[in-house]
Scaffold this motif. Structure first.
Motif, short mmCIF file in Angstrom:
data_model
loop_
_atom_site.label_atom_id
_atom_site.label_comp_id
_atom_site.label_asym_id
_atom_site.label_seq_id
_atom_site.Cartn_x
_atom_site.Cartn_y
_atom_site.Cartn_z
N LYS A 36 3.97 5.15 1.43
CA LYS A 36 4.49 4.19 0.44
C LYS A 36 3.63 4.23 -0.82
N LEU A 37 4.31 4.28 -1.95
CA LEU A 37 3.62 4.30 -3.24
C LEU A 37 3.32 2.87 -3.69
N ASP A 38 2.48 2.77 -4.71
CA ASP A 38 2.07 1.45 -5.20
C ASP A 38 3.25 0.61 -5.68
N ASP A 39 4.31 1.28 -6.16
CA ASP A 39 5.47 0.52 -6.65
C ASP A 39 6.42 0.10 -5.52
N GLY A 40 6.04 0.41 -4.27
CA GLY A 40 6.85 0.00 -3.13
C GLY A 40 7.88 1.03 -2.70
N SER A 41 8.03 2.11 -3.48
CA SER A 41 8.96 3.16 -3.06
C SER A 41 8.31 4.01 -1.97
N ARG A 66 -6.31 9.12 0.07
CA ARG A 66 -7.40 8.49 -0.67
C ARG A 66 -7.13 8.63 -2.16
N ASN A 67 -7.25 7.55 -2.88
CA ASN A 67 -7.07 7.55 -4.34
C ASN A 67 -5.78 8.23 -4.78
N GLY A 68 -4.70 7.95 -4.07
CA GLY A 68 -3.40 8.50 -4.46
C GLY A 68 -3.18 9.94 -4.08
N THR A 78 -5.95 18.60 -1.81
CA THR A 78 -5.41 17.28 -2.12
C THR A 78 -4.02 17.43 -2.74
N PHE A 79 -3.11 16.62 -2.25
CA PHE A 79 -1.72 16.64 -2.71
C PHE A 79 -1.38 15.26 -3.26
N GLY A 80 -0.84 15.20 -4.46
CA GLY A 80 -0.46 13.92 -5.04
C GLY A 80 0.48 13.17 -4.11
N GLN A 81 0.17 11.91 -3.86
CA GLN A 81 0.95 11.11 -2.91
C GLN A 81 2.40 10.96 -3.38
N GLU A 82 2.61 10.95 -4.67
CA GLU A 82 3.96 10.73 -5.20
C GLU A 82 4.75 12.05 -5.25
N THR A 83 4.08 13.13 -5.64
CA THR A 83 4.79 14.38 -5.92
C THR A 83 4.57 15.46 -4.87
#
Ligand code: FES
Length: 139
Positions: A36-41, A66-68, A78-83
């Motif tokens: 889950k992302l910070d915006d709830g999606s 960690r840290n997104g 490290t892989f961006g949590q959103e993308t």
């Protein structure tokens, strides 16, 4: 959405980790991770690293986030949590394979029509040999 495609409740999906589920792709089983992302999606990715595809990001108890970033514990990519984009590590520039999911009401559903939801947790079909390699956390 179809109840057969309900993966889990929205509140069950962590922002600081991942939730593993198993899907069916034709005759094959596969694993994906929800986060889950910070915006709830909520986003989902297939549960393997882009460096060594036999290495799972989430071994059943949640991937390290960690840290997104979703972190591969094998060599630290490290892989961006959103993308899912890898901005550090041996597979820098690669992107995790996404799985389409959708939030409806208080639940998360599998939105990829080519896949069927099986169950939460691991598939049980992963190559156990990859789990025996020592990673940098010593696990
Ligand atoms: S297997 Fe993931 S960084 Fe090497």
């Amino acid at each position: 959405m179809d109840d057969d495609r309900r993966i889990t409740g929205l509140s069950e999906v962590p922002t600081d980790g991942t939730l593993l589920f198993t899907f069916r792709d034709g005759f094959d089983l596969g694993e994906a991770i929800l986060t889950k992302l910070d915006d709830g999606s909520v986003v989902a990715f297939r549960n393997y690293c882009q460096h060594w595809t036999d290495v799972r990001l989430d071994k059943g108890s949640g991937a390290l986030v960690r840290n997104g970033d979703i972190i591969c514990q094998k060599h630290g990519a490290t892989f961006g949590q959103e993308t899912g984009y890898c901005d550090f590590g041996p597979c820098e520039g690669a992107t995790l394979d996404t799985v389409d999911v959708e939030v409806s009401g208080d639940a998360v559903y599998l939105a990829d029509d080519s896949l069927d939801f099986e169950h939460l947790g691991p598939s049980g079909e992963h190559d156990l040999s990859s789990g025996s390699r020592i990673d940098f956390t010593g696990t």
